[in-house]
Design an enzyme around this catalytic site. Structure first.
Site, PDB file in Angstrom:
ATOM      1  N   GLY A  11       0.832  -1.215   0.000  1.00  0.00           N
ATOM      2  CA  GLY A  11       0.000   0.000   0.000  1.00  0.00           C
ATOM      3  C   GLY A  11       0.856   1.250   0.000  1.00  0.00           C
ATOM      4  O   GLY A  11       0.445   2.301   0.493  1.00  0.00           O
ATOM      5  N   GLY A  14      -0.461   4.763  -1.325  1.00  0.00           N
ATOM      6  CA  GLY A  14      -1.671   5.365  -0.757  1.00  0.00           C
ATOM      7  C   GLY A  14      -1.357   6.547   0.149  1.00  0.00           C
ATOM      8  O   GLY A  14      -0.205   6.992   0.256  1.00  0.00           O
ATOM      9  N   VAL A  16      -1.403   6.799   3.502  1.00  0.00           N
ATOM     10  CA  VAL A  16      -0.514   6.470   4.627  1.00  0.00           C
ATOM     11  C   VAL A  16       0.863   6.074   4.100  1.00  0.00           C
ATOM     12  O   VAL A  16       1.897   6.477   4.652  1.00  0.00           O
ATOM     13  CB  VAL A  16      -1.126   5.355   5.500  1.00  0.00           C
ATOM     14  CG1 VAL A  16      -0.186   5.012   6.656  1.00  0.00           C
ATOM     15  CG2 VAL A  16      -2.499   5.758   6.032  1.00  0.00           C
ATOM     16  N   TYR A 132     -15.962  -4.860   4.631  1.00  0.00           N
ATOM     17  CA  TYR A 132     -14.639  -4.331   4.987  1.00  0.00           C
ATOM     18  C   TYR A 132     -14.299  -4.716   6.428  1.00  0.00           C
ATOM     19  O   TYR A 132     -13.190  -5.159   6.733  1.00  0.00           O
ATOM     20  CB  TYR A 132     -14.688  -2.810   4.826  1.00  0.00           C
ATOM     21  CG  TYR A 132     -13.468  -2.043   5.269  1.00  0.00           C
ATOM     22  CD1 TYR A 132     -12.370  -1.878   4.430  1.00  0.00           C
ATOM     23  CD2 TYR A 132     -13.424  -1.425   6.530  1.00  0.00           C
ATOM     24  CE1 TYR A 132     -11.268  -1.132   4.829  1.00  0.00           C
ATOM     25  CE2 TYR A 132     -12.325  -0.682   6.933  1.00  0.00           C
ATOM     26  CZ  TYR A 132     -11.252  -0.533   6.072  1.00  0.00           C
ATOM     27  OH  TYR A 132     -10.158   0.201   6.471  1.00  0.00           O
ATOM     28  N   PRO A 159      -6.037   2.627  13.822  1.00  0.00           N
ATOM     29  CA  PRO A 159      -6.214   4.078  13.736  1.00  0.00           C
ATOM     30  C   PRO A 159      -7.699   4.443  13.638  1.00  0.00           C
ATOM     31  O   PRO A 159      -8.523   3.584  13.321  1.00  0.00           O
ATOM     32  CB  PRO A 159      -5.491   4.462  12.433  1.00  0.00           C
ATOM     33  CG  PRO A 159      -5.357   3.219  11.646  1.00  0.00           C
ATOM     34  CD  PRO A 159      -5.658   2.038  12.526  1.00  0.00           C
ATOM     35  N   TRP A 197     -24.247  17.364   4.517  1.00  0.00           N
ATOM     36  CA  TRP A 197     -25.256  16.500   5.159  1.00  0.00           C
ATOM     37  C   TRP A 197     -25.337  16.719   6.673  1.00  0.00           C
ATOM     38  O   TRP A 197     -24.320  16.928   7.339  1.00  0.00           O
ATOM     39  CB  TRP A 197     -24.895  15.027   4.932  1.00  0.00           C
ATOM     40  CG  TRP A 197     -25.414  14.487   3.631  1.00  0.00           C
ATOM     41  CD1 TRP A 197     -25.692  15.211   2.496  1.00  0.00           C
ATOM     42  CD2 TRP A 197     -25.727  13.126   3.337  1.00  0.00           C
ATOM     43  NE1 TRP A 197     -26.149  14.376   1.529  1.00  0.00           N
ATOM     44  CE2 TRP A 197     -26.182  13.088   1.995  1.00  0.00           C
ATOM     45  CE3 TRP A 197     -25.667  11.937   4.069  1.00  0.00           C
ATOM     46  CZ2 TRP A 197     -26.577  11.910   1.378  1.00  0.00           C
ATOM     47  CZ3 TRP A 197     -26.048  10.755   3.444  1.00  0.00           C
ATOM     48  CH2 TRP A 197     -26.504  10.745   2.117  1.00  0.00           C
TER      49      TRP A 197
END
Ligand code: NDP
Length: 308
Positions: A11, A14, A16, A132, A159, A197
């Protein structure tokens, strides 16, 4: 040996991963272009080639509420496959340490606040993101099981909401801060009001990606327990406060109109990071400063930004 040598980061492209590159420049960073981690053979080939000693496992299919719900099966399938393949390739090739990321959004929907680590499996996650969430929970299970059977020092950290440079600004797929930055910025350049919203009253915790990067480096050397560890900044900010800070940073002259007929979400979801604070004298970046860096980066790079 240069710090970071023999450390593989999945990753790596990305939000992070790019923050980690600043504090751990010597590590090897891989993205889906280098290796599709949903493929077990490709994953094993990567590990055999790189021969890492330690792994920071960040790769995941990540998204906001809309994407998590619409593609719930894909989120489950891809994340389960990635995690299964990464930990198994690590075990087979003798990786001594794997540090993987979970998320506070995988905690049970009905839970006692603040969120403490031992509650992660105590009930179903929110129905909007169970694909997820269960895939991430299995990452905890696999890390524990490999520790028990094979003695692997594989750990997980939790996190809360993250934000920072190189975030995903796709409105269909992004989290609350990047979505608000983009909406307010685009309303500003088009001289329009912005519609958000809910009523803005919910309180949320946010951690800057740069802080998380330093925390990951600390944990790699200093955390070896089986139980996940909450590592986020537990300072709370209302959505309204965040919107107002962003509007000021962007010099937005229009009105923020709160769509009170749309759902606001749960009032608070506080987490408890006291276990982490016992082992680390952590200093999180001031929230306003971290938002300033993120907004400045967004304005400098717009529209060549992920998710545009
Ligand atoms: P990003 O979406 O910014 O980055 C995801 C990374 O995973 C990218 O490098 C991407 O590669 C890689 N990836 C995705 N699918 C595959 C694949 N099939 N094979 C190889 N690599 C793949 O995520 P973040 O940086 O925001 O998140 C990092 C970690 O933190 C994740 O594990 C996430 O679950 C966790 N987390 C994130 C939070 C947040 O608010 N963002 C909150 C809590 C936890 P490519 O660029 O090539 O697509």
């Amino acid at each position: 040996m240069i710090r970071g040598e023999n450390i593989l980061v999945t990753g790596g492209s990305g939000m992070v991963g790019t923050a980690l590159q600043q504090v751990l420049p010597g590590a090897v960073y891989v993205s889906s272009r280098d290796c599709d981690l949903t493929d077990p053979k490709e994953t094993l080939r990567l590990f055999k080639y790189q021969e890492p000693e330690k792994v920071i496992h960040l790769a995941a299919r990540v998204g906001g509420v809309l994407a998590n719900t619409k593609y719930i099966g894909d989120f489950y399938n891809e994340n389960t496959s990635i995690n299964l393949n990464v930990l198994e390739a690590a075990r087979v090739t003798g990786v001594s340490k794997v540090l993987s990321l979970l998320s506070t959004c995988i905690y049970p929907d009905e839970v006692e606040y603040p969120l403490t680590e031992e509650q992660i499996h105590n009930g179903p996650p929110h129905e909007s993101n169970y694909g997820y969430a269960y895939a991430k929970r299995m990452l905890d299970i696999q890390s524990r099981a490999y520790r028990q059977q094979y003695g692997c020092d594989y750990v997980t950290a939790v996190p809360n909401n993250l934000f920072g440079e190189n975030d995903n600004f796709d409105l269909q797929n992004s989290h609350v801060i990047p979505a608000m930055i983009r909406k307010i910025y685009e309303a500003s350049v088009n001289n329009r009001d912005v519609y958000l919203w809910g009523d803005g009253s919910p309180l949320r915790e946010f951690t800057y990606s740069g802080d998380l990067a330093s925390i990951l480096v600390f944990l790699l050397d200093n955390y070896s327990e089986e139980c996940p560890i909450n590592i986020g900044n537990t300072e709370e900010h209302s959505i309204k406060e965040v919107a107002e800070i962003i509007a000021e940073l962007i010099k937005f002259d229009g009105k923020i109109i709160w769509q009170t007929d749309m759902p606001s979400g749960q009032h608070r979801k506080p987490s408890d990071n006291s276990k982490f604070r016992e082992i680390c004298d952590v200093r999180y970046t001031d929230f306003g400063q971290a938002l300033t860096k993120t907004c400045e980066w967004f304005i400098m790079n717009y529209p060549n930004i992920r998710g545009m």
